[in-house]
Structures are given as C-alpha cells and as structure tokens.
Design a protein around this motif. Structure first.
Motif, PDB file in Angstrom:
ATOM      1  N   ASP A 130       9.429   0.668  11.913  1.00  0.00           N
ATOM      2  CA  ASP A 130       9.448   0.242  10.521  1.00  0.00           C
ATOM      3  C   ASP A 130       8.080   0.491   9.886  1.00  0.00           C
ATOM      4  O   ASP A 130       7.041   0.190  10.472  1.00  0.00           O
ATOM      5  CB  ASP A 130       9.792  -1.245  10.425  1.00  0.00           C
ATOM      6  N   LYS A 131       8.098   1.068   8.668  1.00  0.00           N
ATOM      7  CA  LYS A 131       6.845   1.392   7.991  1.00  0.00           C
ATOM      8  C   LYS A 131       7.021   1.194   6.496  1.00  0.00           C
ATOM      9  O   LYS A 131       7.962   1.724   5.898  1.00  0.00           O
ATOM     10  CB  LYS A 131       6.435   2.836   8.302  1.00  0.00           C
ATOM     11  N   PHE A 132       6.119   0.443   5.865  1.00  0.00           N
ATOM     12  CA  PHE A 132       6.197   0.154   4.432  1.00  0.00           C
ATOM     13  C   PHE A 132       4.832   0.433   3.807  1.00  0.00           C
ATOM     14  O   PHE A 132       3.832  -0.148   4.217  1.00  0.00           O
ATOM     15  CB  PHE A 132       6.591  -1.304   4.198  1.00  0.00           C
ATOM     16  N   ILE A 133       4.791   1.323   2.816  1.00  0.00           N
ATOM     17  CA  ILE A 133       3.552   1.674   2.134  1.00  0.00           C
ATOM     18  C   ILE A 133       3.693   1.356   0.650  1.00  0.00           C
ATOM     19  O   ILE A 133       4.611   1.856  -0.009  1.00  0.00           O
ATOM     20  CB  ILE A 133       3.212   3.162   2.311  1.00  0.00           C
ATOM     21  N   TYR A 134       2.790   0.529   0.131  1.00  0.00           N
ATOM     22  CA  TYR A 134       2.794   0.134  -1.277  1.00  0.00           C
ATOM     23  C   TYR A 134       1.564   0.700  -1.983  1.00  0.00           C
ATOM     24  O   TYR A 134       0.451   0.658  -1.440  1.00  0.00           O
ATOM     25  CB  TYR A 134       2.768  -1.389  -1.421  1.00  0.00           C
ATOM     26  N   LYS A 135       1.766   1.225  -3.202  1.00  0.00           N
ATOM     27  CA  LYS A 135       0.663   1.664  -4.045  1.00  0.00           C
ATOM     28  C   LYS A 135       0.948   1.221  -5.477  1.00  0.00           C
ATOM     29  O   LYS A 135       2.115   1.174  -5.904  1.00  0.00           O
ATOM     30  CB  LYS A 135       0.498   3.188  -4.019  1.00  0.00           C
ATOM     31  N   TYR A 172      -1.588  -9.640   5.165  1.00  0.00           N
ATOM     32  CA  TYR A 172      -2.756  -8.933   5.713  1.00  0.00           C
ATOM     33  C   TYR A 172      -2.534  -7.428   5.717  1.00  0.00           C
ATOM     34  O   TYR A 172      -3.395  -6.657   5.301  1.00  0.00           O
ATOM     35  CB  TYR A 172      -3.061  -9.439   7.128  1.00  0.00           C
ATOM     36  N   GLU A 173      -1.368  -6.990   6.196  1.00  0.00           N
ATOM     37  CA  GLU A 173      -1.068  -5.564   6.222  1.00  0.00           C
ATOM     38  C   GLU A 173      -0.988  -4.992   4.820  1.00  0.00           C
ATOM     39  O   GLU A 173      -1.392  -3.849   4.568  1.00  0.00           O
ATOM     40  CB  GLU A 173       0.262  -5.325   6.960  1.00  0.00           C
ATOM     41  N   TYR A 174      -0.477  -5.783   3.888  1.00  0.00           N
ATOM     42  CA  TYR A 174      -0.330  -5.330   2.505  1.00  0.00           C
ATOM     43  C   TYR A 174      -1.673  -4.980   1.879  1.00  0.00           C
ATOM     44  O   TYR A 174      -1.842  -3.905   1.297  1.00  0.00           O
ATOM     45  CB  TYR A 174       0.372  -6.400   1.668  1.00  0.00           C
ATOM     46  N   ILE A 175      -2.652  -5.869   1.993  1.00  0.00           N
ATOM     47  CA  ILE A 175      -3.949  -5.573   1.364  1.00  0.00           C
ATOM     48  C   ILE A 175      -4.736  -4.540   2.174  1.00  0.00           C
ATOM     49  O   ILE A 175      -5.605  -3.854   1.629  1.00  0.00           O
ATOM     50  CB  ILE A 175      -4.798  -6.846   1.153  1.00  0.00           C
ATOM     51  N   SER A 176      -4.436  -4.418   3.457  1.00  0.00           N
ATOM     52  CA  SER A 176      -5.134  -3.436   4.289  1.00  0.00           C
ATOM     53  C   SER A 176      -4.712  -2.012   3.955  1.00  0.00           C
ATOM     54  O   SER A 176      -5.501  -1.065   4.038  1.00  0.00           O
ATOM     55  CB  SER A 176      -4.882  -3.697   5.762  1.00  0.00           C
ATOM     56  N   LYS A 177      -3.427  -1.851   3.521  1.00  0.00           N
ATOM     57  CA  LYS A 177      -2.878  -0.517   3.291  1.00  0.00           C
ATOM     58  C   LYS A 177      -2.848  -0.126   1.816  1.00  0.00           C
ATOM     59  O   LYS A 177      -2.665   1.045   1.484  1.00  0.00           O
ATOM     60  CB  LYS A 177      -1.453  -0.452   3.856  1.00  0.00           C
ATOM     61  N   SER A 178      -2.987  -1.109   0.924  1.00  0.00           N
ATOM     62  CA  SER A 178      -2.839  -0.815  -0.499  1.00  0.00           C
ATOM     63  C   SER A 178      -4.124  -0.253  -1.079  1.00  0.00           C
ATOM     64  O   SER A 178      -5.194  -0.347  -0.483  1.00  0.00           O
ATOM     65  CB  SER A 178      -2.437  -2.072  -1.268  1.00  0.00           C
TER      66      SER A 178
END
Length: 258
Positions: free
Chosen positions: A2-7, A252-258
């Motif tokens: 599973d992989k989710f990328i937000y921009k 945590y993952e959300y702000i790390s990847k955004s």
C-alpha cells in the motif's frame, strides 16, 4: 504494497494511491472529491449504497458524503488518483454561489478522466502554478452541463445545528448528553436521527471532523505534537491511528512525504 502520496497546490490536494489489503473506514471529506480508477476495481459504499468503479471509471463525491473504500480483489490490487477541491474554489470556477452536487457517483467520460489525470499529475509532480490553473479550468469546464450537477438540497435545520455544535467543540470530549439537552431530545433519539440523516453516528462525525481539521493544521504547521494538543488526541499514536483510517497513511507519514 500500500502506498499513498499526497501533494497540495492551488488549495487542491492530489493523491496517488496503490492499495491491496488496506481498506478505508467510513468517513467524509469537506471537499469535492474527484478520482479515476487506473487499474483494478474499487468498491465502496456511498451513503449506504454499494458502488463499483472499474478501470477508467471517474468517481465523484460531494462534500460530506459518507463512504468507505477497498480494492475489489486484493490479489490484483488497486491504483487510482484523487483530487480534493475546496467547495469555495469549485464554486468560484463554476461562477456559482450555491452549493451544487454531482448527479451520478461514477461516470465513464474520456475528457473528464483525462482532465482529472492531467491536473493530478501536474500537482503531484510540482508543475508550474500557471499550468495547474489552466488545467483546473479545463477540468471544471466538464461541470457546466446539467448532466453532471444539480442544485443542492439543504440539510434540515436540526442536522445543521447538530453538526455546528459538534464542529465548534472539536478540542473537547464529545458530550452526547449535553448536545441532546441543547437540542431538546433524548440522547438515543439524537443518535438515531443523526445517523439516519448522515449515514454515520455523532461520534463518527466528531472523529471525522477532528481528522479533517488535523490534516489542515498539519498542512499549515507540520507540527505533529501541536496537532495532538490542538484537537484533543490522547497522544501521537491516537492521532496516527485515526488519521490512517481516513487517509491511508499516519499523520507522521503524511507530513514526511508531503
């Protein structure tokens, strides 16, 4: 995997997602949400009605529509993109003041599909803001037809007031007794009426609002522990657990990847 990328760009959030075993719990978004199924089959319940989006299906969600979501077959997996557009931005492009809603939850329209993909890929790849603006207007041109939108039916004053009471007390513990007293009905009547009109319980709505606004706070501050305190979560793991149920990643993952 599973992989989710937000921009984020233009007050629009783009999501690129790959999922197999993950499933979304019941939730709703404040934004208009537009998506395209790229591969696999996406299954979800939208306000209690089962929906299935196959490859090239365009999914259309109105603000605050309750839904869940999962891959139709976890062995095949599911790839899709989504755009989350703030209501004020959506209506500005349509030159409308009143909220409108999509008349169909899933459509198969090549131009609409391609316009969603073009804008989402441009946001995800951090393209020039002028290009994104132009692609956004191209996308919105699809909704000038009555085939895609209709006038919004206002909520009852009771539900509207109940939502406002919950909404403006997100930093506190949800007190059903106090809310039902203010609305002059029993707590059991309140729970029953609220769920019948919204598809979720008052507590589910309360949690959903907390997570939606926690995300907004993170977008602005990138401050995990400040968000925990601001919205009354027990600790970071509490925030992460509920955040992932709605967005597929932890805070945590959300702000790390955004």
């Amino acid at each position: 995997m599973d992989k989710f990328i937000y921009k984020n760009k233009l007050d629009i959030t783009a999501l690129s997602a790959k999922m197999s075993k993950f499933s979304y719990k019941k939730h709703a978004h404040e934004e208009y949400t537009l998506g395209v199924t790229l591969n696999g089959v996406q299954q979800y319940n939208l306000e209690g009605v089962s929906q299935t989006s196959y490859k090239n299906g365009v999914m259309l969600f109105n603000p605050e529509q309750v839904h869940d979501g999962k891959a139709g077959n976890f062995k095949d997996g599911l790839d899709y993109v989504m755009l989350y557009i703030k209501p004020e931005l959506f209506l500005e492009a349509l030159e409308k003041k009143d909220i409108v809603t999509f008349s169909k939850p899933i459509v198969y329209e090549d131009k609409l599909k391609n316009d969603i993909l073009n804008l989402s890929y441009s946001i995800l790849n951090n393209k020039d803001i002028t290009l994104c603006n132009e692609l956004y207007l191209n996308l919105m041109s699809n909704f000038t037809s009555k085939d895609f939108s209709l006038e919004y039916t206002n909520e009852t004053e009771f539900i509207k007031k109940a939502k406002e009471i919950i909404y403006y007390n997100l930093d506190e513990v949800l007190d059903i007794d106090e809310i039902s007293k203010e609305l002059s009905i029993s707590k059991f009547q309140f729970i029953r009426i609220f769920k019948a009109n919204t598809g979720i319980t008052p507590y589910q709505y309360f949690l959903n609002c907390k997570i939606v606004h926690a995300k907004k706070h993170l977008d602005t501050t990138k401050d995990l522990y400040g968000t925990v305190v601001e919205f009354g979560f027990t600790d970071l793991s509490h925030l992460n657990r509920h955040f992932k149920r709605v967005y597929g990643v932890t805070a945590y993952e959300y702000i790390s990847k955004s």
